[in-house]
Design an enzyme around this catalytic site. Structure first.
Site, mmCIF file in Angstrom:
data_model
loop_
_atom_site.group_PDB
_atom_site.id
_atom_site.type_symbol
_atom_site.label_atom_id
_atom_site.label_comp_id
_atom_site.label_asym_id
_atom_site.label_seq_id
_atom_site.Cartn_x
_atom_site.Cartn_y
_atom_site.Cartn_z
ATOM 1 N N GLY A 1 0.808 -1.209 0.000
ATOM 2 C CA GLY A 1 0.000 0.000 0.000
ATOM 3 C C GLY A 1 0.841 1.257 0.000
ATOM 4 N N GLY B 1 0.484 5.696 0.966
ATOM 5 C CA GLY B 1 -0.277 6.766 1.596
ATOM 6 C C GLY B 1 0.432 8.083 1.432
ATOM 7 C CB ALA C 1 3.095 9.502 5.804
ATOM 8 N N GLY C 2 3.971 7.794 3.123
ATOM 9 C CA GLY C 2 4.962 6.864 2.594
ATOM 10 C C GLY C 2 4.339 5.575 2.122
ATOM 11 C CB VAL D 1 2.201 0.107 3.870
ATOM 12 C CG1 VAL D 1 2.105 -0.980 4.936
ATOM 13 C CG2 VAL D 1 1.722 1.446 4.424
ATOM 14 C CE LYS E 1 1.843 4.186 6.530
ATOM 15 N NZ LYS E 1 0.553 4.904 6.715
ATOM 16 C CG ASP F 1 -4.945 12.333 9.132
ATOM 17 O OD1 ASP F 1 -6.012 12.905 8.808
ATOM 18 O OD2 ASP F 1 -4.144 11.873 8.296
#
Length: 658
Positions: A21, A23, A25-26, A28, A43, A137
């Protein structure tokens, strides 16, 4: 680790298995421990985070807190890897997908199921808040399920990304307004940049609304800033659900964080309501709203954030009144000047005796008729004037309010990260208005010249009011110097707002206010006049960049050659459009940073470049210089400048030398 591959080592204890995955932020990765073959999720944060020394330091400092955050409804953080340019969080692998996946499949959930899921989220938040950790968040993407969802499941929720949200987005202790996800952000984050545990309650309330209806309450037309600002100004559209259930949802979405329940209270409410609505079917997905009902603005605002209107007692009110300073008599008074009553004067000498015939003849002369008519007109004028003087003018003297008034106003957050709020108070004794203007900065420091328009309270006044300022040096706005027309405008010089902080300036001006409605209207008119002048699309000007900059364009050549620095230009975009004549920044840089860059980002430290080029370019350690390395048919450059965090260039290609 510029391009991770399956089988690569992650630190000394882990090995990457497969990418599962991505996202904001980075990325996974499914990860195996090299010590015991246990499976985890890792992550790997984006390079800009790994190259941020302050952020890495905060991660290391918070490591024990994050690893110690243990609860059945929280994804456990097992380790932190800091190696070279790699920064990764290793946590339990949760295989059941996210609530986002569940929403995509189910669209909406029955009330009992939605309440059960929300209760588990609140359980996790209760433990986190007990340890003084806030998430910042909460959204469906950050709520995992232990197994594929089935109706009636219990203890399946796992809240994730505490490590990301509370460290990456909390590099500062006050969250910047647009660091979260606009659809789920609490009003106090939008308007003031302040985040507490109550913001997590609000975000979970938005998530519950979405589970019930298939959409977030303030989603609709407009930009992210438009959607975010609706949290401050609009009421959530009411759902077609029982009143008791709607009240519970609405309580979570209270504008004032003090009106929201705690996480423990919210969890108890969810569990109490779930059995009541066990048979309530899922709603049909709600349509995206086009119009929103504006939230009622408070009629009276106390300056202290510790007091709440509904908590004021008679004793408090009287003590506040007694503490008010005695300002003495008003410097100006309305003076009534009654017109003297006309009296008929007696003649000095007796009139000459006339015969009846002569008297009749003299009365009907043309001259006397004219004089008589003039006297009648004068008498009517005197009567009308007296009535106006003693009634209408007396009414005018009573139009000014004899009680103190207060009003508040809030501008939408600006792309630069500036939030502006205004508080006006009217002193009837001094017949003057005091306006406190609070400027709040988000992730980047803001500075420079600011514009404020303060019109006269009387719309028919020919002159602008005299204004005295505190908190900033001020002078009259000059159209000839700025290219912007702003009648009754003031230029505030030397404004300096640190990142995640605020600055208040105070203006005092004479004025007479009739009632609360008039004060509200005057304050709104002042704000509107300020914004109209600043955002005039016909004005080409570089003045007041913190208030006027709308966007930044990342310009690169469409083609460059390998083994050479890539020229990058950051162009400011004003309400009138992009400005190619006055670039904000150029890389490779030379000389001092532009004044505009210093105003919106502090200096070059507020600029960072990254890439989407699969290793075809290299970024310098300070994030300011990009060098083309190898051939690629297409890539793009990303940039972060102050509060502008998602900038991207048009595609470019890298070729060999001709």
């Amino acid at each position: 680790m510029s391009t991770p591959q399956p089988g690569d080592a992650l630190g000394a204890s882990y090995r990457l298995v497969k990418h599962i995955g991505s996202g904001a932020a980075g990325d996974v990765w499914l990860t195996e421990s090299t010590r015991d073959d246990a499976t985890y999720a890792a992550k790997i944060l984006k390079a800009e985070h790994a190259n941020d020394a302050d952020l890495v330091e905060r991660f290391v400092r918070e490591r024990s807190v994050l690893i110690g955050l243990r609860h059945p409804n929280i994804v456990a953080v097992r380790d932190l890897v800091v190696e070279g340019s790699t920064l990764a969080i290793v946590m339990d692998y949760i295989a059941g997908g996210t609530l986002r996946d569940l929403l995509a499949a189910q669209k909406t959930l029955p009330a009992a199921e939605a309440l059960n899921l929300a209760a588990q989220i609140f359980d996790g938040l209760t433990e986190a808040h007990r340890l003084q950790v806030t998430h910042r968040d909460i959204k469906p993407d950050n709520v995992l399920l232990a197994e594929a969802w089935q109706p009636g499941q219990r203890q399946t929720v796992r809240v994730t990304d505490f490590g990301i949200a509370s460290v990456v987005s909390a590099r500062q202790r006050q969250t910047s307004g647009m660091l979260g996800t606009p659809q789920y952000m609490a009003p106090e984050i939008i308007s003031h940049g302040h985040s507490t545990s109550a913001a997590d309650i609000y975000s979970t309330g938005v998530l519950l609304y979405e589970l019930l209806s298939g959409r977030t309450p303030f989603d609709g037309p407009g930009t992210d800033f438009t959607i975010a600002y609706r949290h401050v100004t609009a009421l959530p559209p009411e759902l077609d659900i029982p009143r008791e259930l709607w009240r519970a949802v609405n309580d979570l979405l209270a504008k004032d964080p003090r009106d929201r329940p705690s996480a423990a209270e919210a969890a108890a409410t969810m569990r109490r309501l779930a059995p009541k609505f066990h048979d309530l079917p899922a709603l049909a997905p709600a349509a995206v709203a086009e119009d929103f009902v504006e939230a009622e603005r408070p009629r009276t605002m106390l300056r202290s954030d510790l007091l709440h209107e509904t908590n004021l007692t008679g004793d408090v009110e009287s003590s506040v009144a007694q503490d008010a300073p005695e300002l003495g008599p008003a410097p100006q008074h309305t003076v009534l000047r009654p017109m003297p009553v006309a009296r008929t004067s007696e003649p000095d000498e007796p009139a000459t005796e006339q015969t009846p015939a002569d008297e009749q003849q003299s009365w009907f002369t043309k001259k006397n008729i004219v004089l008589g008519l003039c006297g009648l007109v004068l008498l009517v004028a005197l009567v009308v004037g007296g009535i106006w003087l003693f009634t209408g003018n007396a009414d005018d003297a009573q139009t000014a309010s004899d009680t103190a008034l207060q009003a508040s106003q809030q501008d939408p957050p600006l792309p630069t990260g500036l939030a502006v709020s205004r508080q006006a108070s009217y002193d009837p004794d001094a017949e003057q208005i005091t306006v406190e203007i609070t400027y709040s900065a988000q992730r980047a420091p803001l500075s420079g010249q600011f514009l404020e328009v303060l019109p006269a309270t009387d719309p028919e006044a020919e002159a602008c009011p005299a204004v005295s300022w505190e908190g900033a040096a001020a002078k009259s706005h000059q159209t000839s110097n700025t290219g912007l027309r702003a009648e009754c405008g003031w230029q505030l010089d030397g404004v300096d707002i640190p990142a995640n902080d605020q600055l208040t300036v105070t203006a005092t001006l004479p004025g007479s206010i009739t009632d609360q409605q008039e004060l509200n209207a005057w304050l709104e008119a002042a704000a509107q006049a300020t914004n109209t002048a600043l955002h005039n699309p016909d004005a080409s000007s570089t003045a007041y960049p913190v208030q006027r900059l709308m966007d930044i364009r990342v310009e690169t050549p469409s083609r460059t050659v390998s083994q050479t620095p890539l020229p990058i230009t950051l162009l400011p975009v004003w309400p009138s459009g992009p400005d190619e004549l006055n670039p904000l920044y150029q890389s490779p840089s030379s000389g001092s940073p532009s004044k505009m860059l210093q105003n919106i980002a502090g200096d070059e430290s507020g600029v960072r470049f990254s890439d989407n080029c699969s290793g075809a370019v290299a970024i310098s350690s300070d994030g300011l210089t990009v060098t083309a390395l190898s051939v690629t048919p297409q890539c793009s450059i990303h940039a972060s400048v102050g509060n502008f965090t998602s900038l991207q260039s048009s595609p470019l290609s890298i070729t060999t030398r001709d």
